[in-house]
Enzyme design. Sequence first.
Site, PDB file in Angstrom:
ATOM      1  N   HIS A  35       0.865  -1.181   0.000  1.00 47.46           N
ATOM      2  CA  HIS A  35       0.000   0.000   0.000  1.00 47.46           C
ATOM      3  C   HIS A  35       0.903   1.234   0.000  1.00 47.46           C
ATOM      4  O   HIS A  35       2.141   1.106  -0.032  1.00 47.46           O
ATOM      5  CB  HIS A  35      -0.947  -0.024   1.211  1.00 47.46           C
ATOM      6  CG  HIS A  35      -0.252  -0.289   2.520  1.00 47.46           C
ATOM      7  ND1 HIS A  35       0.642   0.599   3.085  1.00 47.46           N
ATOM      8  CD2 HIS A  35      -0.296  -1.352   3.368  1.00 47.46           C
ATOM      9  CE1 HIS A  35       1.096   0.114   4.223  1.00 47.46           C
ATOM     10  NE2 HIS A  35       0.555  -1.096   4.420  1.00 47.46           N
ATOM     11  N   HIS A  38       4.052   1.326   2.245  1.00 46.27           N
ATOM     12  CA  HIS A  38       5.241   0.646   1.711  1.00 46.27           C
ATOM     13  C   HIS A  38       5.875   1.471   0.588  1.00 46.27           C
ATOM     14  O   HIS A  38       7.098   1.631   0.524  1.00 46.27           O
ATOM     15  CB  HIS A  38       4.858  -0.715   1.109  1.00 46.27           C
ATOM     16  CG  HIS A  38       4.262  -1.688   2.079  1.00 46.27           C
ATOM     17  ND1 HIS A  38       2.955  -2.098   2.002  1.00 46.27           N
ATOM     18  CD2 HIS A  38       4.802  -2.358   3.125  1.00 46.27           C
ATOM     19  CE1 HIS A  38       2.707  -2.986   2.966  1.00 46.27           C
ATOM     20  NE2 HIS A  38       3.807  -3.151   3.663  1.00 46.27           N
ATOM     21  N   SER A 187      -1.552  -3.577   5.847  1.00 41.81           N
ATOM     22  CA  SER A 187      -2.117  -4.678   5.052  1.00 41.81           C
ATOM     23  C   SER A 187      -3.269  -5.318   5.813  1.00 41.81           C
ATOM     24  O   SER A 187      -4.182  -5.886   5.217  1.00 41.81           O
ATOM     25  CB  SER A 187      -1.038  -5.727   4.774  1.00 41.81           C
ATOM     26  OG  SER A 187       0.119  -5.097   4.267  1.00 41.81           O
TER      27      SER A 187
END
Length: 282
Positions: A35, A38, A187
Amino acid sequence: MIEVITDIEEMNRLSREKRSEGARICLVPTMGALHEGHLSLVRIALEKADFIVVSIFVNPTQFGQQEDIDIYPRDLKSDTEKLYSLGAHVVFAPGSSSMYPKGYSTFVSVEGLSEGLCGRSRPVHFRGVTTVVNKLFVIVNPHIAVFGRKDAQQLAVIRRMTEDLNMDIEITGGPIIREEDGLAMSSRNSYLNEQERKQAAVIYRSLCAAETLVKSGVKTSDNIISKVRNILEETAMAKIEYIDIVDVDSMKSVDDISGSALLAVAVWFGKTRLIDNVILTV
Ligand code: AMP
């Protein structure tokens, strides 16, 4: 072009080749299901180095027996596309059985720092993290590695490990990236149902209220923690695991804030455990 490497020796060989050509290598370790949080770390890596390796490995040794490894989201294809469009060079996605072959018996653990906060409810977690990060450091041999401050305790543990083991690797922390309502990207947010997702925004609201309190002159941890607890408890679905104010480096609880300290929380929404934090500065 982005290369997807699953073979440990091939990764190691390529890194050695790049080093000998004079490239500065940066590693961004992740468990995938990438996402914006990151991707922000990859952007930092691109500014600091010229050969960017993003590892994607759902590391079994950092999950407890009752934890969510089997349902942890995985999407290597979409992750690779995202990394390609950003300009990363290699996705390193080894298999579990090559990272931990039969007979595997070596673990790295950072004492003290790993025991409070998340370490209390997840006793094997940081040992798994430091073990896998150590292995990734040996395989990729980076000059720099980037980690998110979303996992502030993890960052402190890794800084300690790098220093204690005389590793010549620069550890860089990236800021927490949030959804529009303030929920830290994760996540695991995909596990939340609609109602849980809506209510989870209370976490960031409670951290902001603590910041406001500190700005108004309150320095006592107990008072700040009570405020955060009251706000979280107003939300029916939020179940508090911990709220703590700790020293940024030692992760030990502090009674009063002098200079700055880390306010860290873990809160459950249904079966999903969410963590978040903010630095409080007086
Ligand atoms: P994970 O895939 O959850 O193991 O995370 C990989 C890296 O991304 C870790 O260094 C995390 O701290 C970082 N990270 C995860 N979520 C965020 C976020 N919302 N903002 C910044 N960094 C993050």
